[in-house]
Design a protein around this motif. Structure first.
Motif, PDB file in Angstrom:
ATOM      1  N   PHE A 146      81.311  48.506  29.207  1.00 57.83           N
ATOM      2  CA  PHE A 146      82.320  48.801  30.222  1.00 57.83           C
ATOM      3  C   PHE A 146      83.236  49.992  29.915  1.00 57.83           C
ATOM      4  CE2 PHE A 146      81.459  44.205  30.705  1.00 57.83           C
ATOM      5  CZ  PHE A 146      80.989  44.210  32.009  1.00 57.83           C
ATOM      6  N   ALA A 147      83.212  50.519  28.711  1.00 59.30           N
ATOM      7  CA  ALA A 147      84.078  51.664  28.401  1.00 59.30           C
ATOM      8  C   ALA A 147      83.649  52.885  29.206  1.00 59.30           C
ATOM      9  CB  ALA A 147      84.048  51.979  26.916  1.00 59.30           C
ATOM     10  N   THR A 148      84.643  53.658  29.632  1.00 55.84           N
ATOM     11  CA  THR A 148      84.360  54.844  30.446  1.00 55.84           C
ATOM     12  C   THR A 148      84.731  56.143  29.745  1.00 55.84           C
ATOM     13  OG1 THR A 148      86.538  54.606  31.497  1.00 55.84           O
ATOM     14  CG2 THR A 148      84.652  53.579  32.610  1.00 55.84           C
ATOM     15  N   ALA A 149      85.282  56.048  28.531  1.00 54.85           N
ATOM     16  CA  ALA A 149      85.646  57.246  27.768  1.00 54.85           C
ATOM     17  C   ALA A 149      85.619  56.895  26.282  1.00 54.85           C
ATOM     18  CB  ALA A 149      87.029  57.748  28.179  1.00 54.85           C
ATOM     19  N   TRP A 150      85.357  57.901  25.459  1.00 51.59           N
ATOM     20  CA  TRP A 150      85.211  57.668  24.018  1.00 51.59           C
ATOM     21  C   TRP A 150      86.475  57.101  23.379  1.00 51.59           C
ATOM     22  CZ3 TRP A 150      88.549  59.882  20.634  1.00 51.59           C
ATOM     23  CH2 TRP A 150      89.302  60.977  21.107  1.00 51.59           C
ATOM     24  N   TRP A 151      87.637  57.544  23.879  1.00 54.50           N
ATOM     25  CA  TRP A 151      88.886  57.138  23.232  1.00 54.50           C
ATOM     26  C   TRP A 151      89.142  55.636  23.359  1.00 54.50           C
ATOM     27  CZ3 TRP A 151      92.309  54.612  26.265  1.00 54.50           C
ATOM     28  CH2 TRP A 151      92.253  54.840  27.650  1.00 54.50           C
ATOM     29  N   GLN A 152      88.513  54.990  24.331  1.00 50.34           N
ATOM     30  CA  GLN A 152      88.718  53.553  24.488  1.00 50.34           C
ATOM     31  C   GLN A 152      88.149  52.770  23.304  1.00 50.34           C
ATOM     32  OE1 GLN A 152      87.155  52.640  28.434  1.00 50.34           O
ATOM     33  NE2 GLN A 152      88.308  54.370  29.299  1.00 50.34           N
ATOM     34  N   PHE A 153      87.154  53.337  22.634  1.00 49.51           N
ATOM     35  CA  PHE A 153      86.582  52.679  21.461  1.00 49.51           C
ATOM     36  C   PHE A 153      87.578  52.650  20.293  1.00 49.51           C
ATOM     37  CE2 PHE A 153      82.833  53.596  23.929  1.00 49.51           C
ATOM     38  CZ  PHE A 153      81.993  52.521  23.665  1.00 49.51           C
ATOM     39  N   LEU A 154      88.629  53.460  20.353  1.00 48.34           N
ATOM     40  CA  LEU A 154      89.647  53.454  19.308  1.00 48.34           C
ATOM     41  C   LEU A 154      90.466  52.169  19.316  1.00 48.34           C
ATOM     42  CD1 LEU A 154      90.951  57.148  19.563  1.00 48.34           C
ATOM     43  CD2 LEU A 154      89.230  56.209  17.989  1.00 48.34           C
ATOM     44  N   LEU A 155      90.349  51.394  20.388  1.00 52.52           N
ATOM     45  CA  LEU A 155      91.037  50.103  20.460  1.00 52.52           C
ATOM     46  C   LEU A 155      90.311  49.013  19.674  1.00 52.52           C
ATOM     47  CD1 LEU A 155      91.970  50.026  24.266  1.00 52.52           C
ATOM     48  CD2 LEU A 155      93.517  50.458  22.351  1.00 52.52           C
ATOM     49  N   LEU A 156      89.052  49.248  19.346  1.00 43.89           N
ATOM     50  CA  LEU A 156      88.260  48.209  18.694  1.00 43.89           C
ATOM     51  C   LEU A 156      88.846  47.733  17.360  1.00 43.89           C
ATOM     52  CD1 LEU A 156      84.577  49.202  19.507  1.00 43.89           C
ATOM     53  CD2 LEU A 156      85.721  47.059  20.096  1.00 43.89           C
ATOM     54  N   PRO A 157      89.332  48.629  16.480  1.00 48.68           N
ATOM     55  CA  PRO A 157      89.921  48.121  15.233  1.00 48.68           C
ATOM     56  C   PRO A 157      91.065  47.139  15.462  1.00 48.68           C
ATOM     57  CG  PRO A 157      89.495  50.467  15.049  1.00 48.68           C
ATOM     58  CD  PRO A 157      89.248  50.099  16.475  1.00 48.68           C
ATOM     59  N   LEU A 158      91.808  47.307  16.561  1.00 52.74           N
ATOM     60  CA  LEU A 158      92.878  46.356  16.873  1.00 52.74           C
ATOM     61  C   LEU A 158      92.307  44.995  17.258  1.00 52.74           C
ATOM     62  CD1 LEU A 158      95.340  48.643  18.856  1.00 52.74           C
ATOM     63  CD2 LEU A 158      95.526  47.880  16.497  1.00 52.74           C
ATOM     64  N   HIS A 159      91.181  44.996  17.972  1.00 53.75           N
ATOM     65  CA  HIS A 159      90.518  43.729  18.287  1.00 53.75           C
ATOM     66  C   HIS A 159      90.060  43.034  17.010  1.00 53.75           C
ATOM     67  CE1 HIS A 159      90.215  43.936  22.694  1.00 53.75           C
ATOM     68  NE2 HIS A 159      89.942  45.223  22.565  1.00 53.75           N
ATOM     69  N   PHE A 160      89.467  43.809  16.087  1.00 52.19           N
ATOM     70  CA  PHE A 160      88.919  43.220  14.868  1.00 52.19           C
ATOM     71  C   PHE A 160      90.005  42.553  14.021  1.00 52.19           C
ATOM     72  CE2 PHE A 160      85.741  46.987  14.958  1.00 52.19           C
ATOM     73  CZ  PHE A 160      85.010  46.370  15.971  1.00 52.19           C
ATOM     74  N   SER A 161      91.211  43.114  14.017  1.00 53.19           N
ATOM     75  CA  SER A 161      92.276  42.649  13.112  1.00 53.19           C
ATOM     76  C   SER A 161      93.512  42.175  13.878  1.00 53.19           C
ATOM     77  CB  SER A 161      92.662  43.784  12.155  1.00 53.19           C
ATOM     78  OG  SER A 161      93.052  44.938  12.883  1.00 53.19           O
ATOM     79  N   MET A 162      93.322  41.632  15.063  1.00 48.19           N
ATOM     80  CA  MET A 162      94.420  41.330  15.978  1.00 48.19           C
ATOM     81  C   MET A 162      95.509  40.446  15.337  1.00 48.19           C
ATOM     82  SD  MET A 162      95.282  42.065  19.144  1.00 48.19           S
ATOM     83  CE  MET A 162      93.840  42.326  20.195  1.00 48.19           C
ATOM     84  N   GLY A 163      95.126  39.362  14.696  1.00 48.33           N
ATOM     85  CA  GLY A 163      96.116  38.466  14.109  1.00 48.33           C
ATOM     86  C   GLY A 163      96.943  39.139  13.034  1.00 48.33           C
ATOM     87  N   ALA A 164      96.279  39.929  12.202  1.00 53.33           N
ATOM     88  CA  ALA A 164      96.989  40.645  11.140  1.00 53.33           C
ATOM     89  C   ALA A 164      97.932  41.684  11.716  1.00 53.33           C
ATOM     90  CB  ALA A 164      95.982  41.297  10.196  1.00 53.33           C
ATOM     91  N   VAL A 165      97.536  42.336  12.791  1.00 51.38           N
ATOM     92  CA  VAL A 165      98.390  43.343  13.435  1.00 51.38           C
ATOM     93  C   VAL A 165      99.643  42.683  13.992  1.00 51.38           C
ATOM     94  CG1 VAL A 165      98.546  44.947  15.380  1.00 51.38           C
ATOM     95  CG2 VAL A 165      96.515  44.946  13.923  1.00 51.38           C
TER      96      VAL A 165
END
Length: 249
Positions: A146-165
């Motif tokens: 569903f991503a429409t631009a490359w920069w949206q993939f930069l959100l993935l690290p936040l998904h991976f470590s959401m609780g720690a963030v």
């Protein structure tokens, strides 16, 4: 792009609610009670909401009780005043948390007297590397689809470590920036301007003064959105709040 932002927002606030409602206010402090059945429901929802960054409510409770006992001292597992930066603070938190889980921490024994929820097979499963990797793969596949631009993939690290963030925002911001209603002999602050990211958790100064109070707001203008949900769940008899006591604030 809208779908990606909606997905990110849903994951952010679902994970945040699981942490502040179930792990913090229920597991660590016992601010309210619930039946065994509802405890299992919220335990499962916490696993689903946190996904790859799932934290054991037992480990979280012990870690948080240690934080309150030694707030902003060298024995605090996550004080910004004894860490060079937020990343080193997060790593220190992770190290102490792992020691709590495997029983290698003397503090784990000291703070285990109060009850906390346990569901051992789910806690064990949630900490397996392949389960965390599986959650990460699901997040990534959603973005691939569903991503429409490359920069949206930069959100993935936040998904991976959401609780720690979430924990880092609360402990770094809530012990460095903002104002104090009370002198708690630590550096806890109310960082109200950023609390839209933390669901009431950045009312840290209030919480350290009144650690067992379900509503973190004490001034009329200090809104604790998680408490509004707690109150609603109590009205629905999903949880039970204790009878209010007179408080010296």
């Amino acid at each position: 792009m809208l779908l990606i932002l909606l997905f990110f927002g849903a994951h952010w606030y679902a994970s945040l609610f699981a942490q502040t409602f179930f792990q913090h206010r229920y597991a660590a402090h016992g601010m309210f009670t619930m039946s065994r059945g509802w405890e299992r429901v919220f335990f499962g929802l916490t696993f689903l909401a946190q996904g790859s960054s799932f934290m054991s409510p037992r480990g979280y409770a012990l870690l948080h009780r240690l934080h309150h006992a030694f707030s902003d001292t060298t024995q605090d597992p996550h004080s910004p005043h004894h860490s060079a930066n937020a990343l080193s603070m997060m790593w220190q938190t992770r190290t102490v948390y792992q020691e709590m889980l495997v029983g290698e921490s003397a503090a784990a024994t000291r703070f285990a007297g109060q009850p906390y929820p346990e569901w051992r097979w789910l806690e064990t499963a949630g900490h397996q590397w392949y389960v965390r990797l599986g959650w990460g793969a699901l997040y990534t596949l959603f973005y691939v689809q569903f991503a429409t631009a490359w920069w949206q993939f930069l959100l993935l690290p936040l998904h991976f470590s959401m609780g720690a963030v979430h924990g880092a925002i609360v402990n770094w911001g809530g012990h460095k920036y903002g104002y104090q209603n009370f002198d708690n002999h630590d550096h806890s602050k109310n960082t109200l301007a950023l609390d839209f990211l933390a669901g009431g958790e950045l009312l840290q100064n209030n919480h350290h003064k009144l650690p067992n109070r379900a509503n973190f707001g004490v001034k009329w203008w200090e809104l604790d959105p998680t408490y509004a949900l707690i109150w609603a769940l109590s009205q629905l008899r999903v949880i039970q709040l204790p009878r209010p006591k007179a408080e010296s604030v």
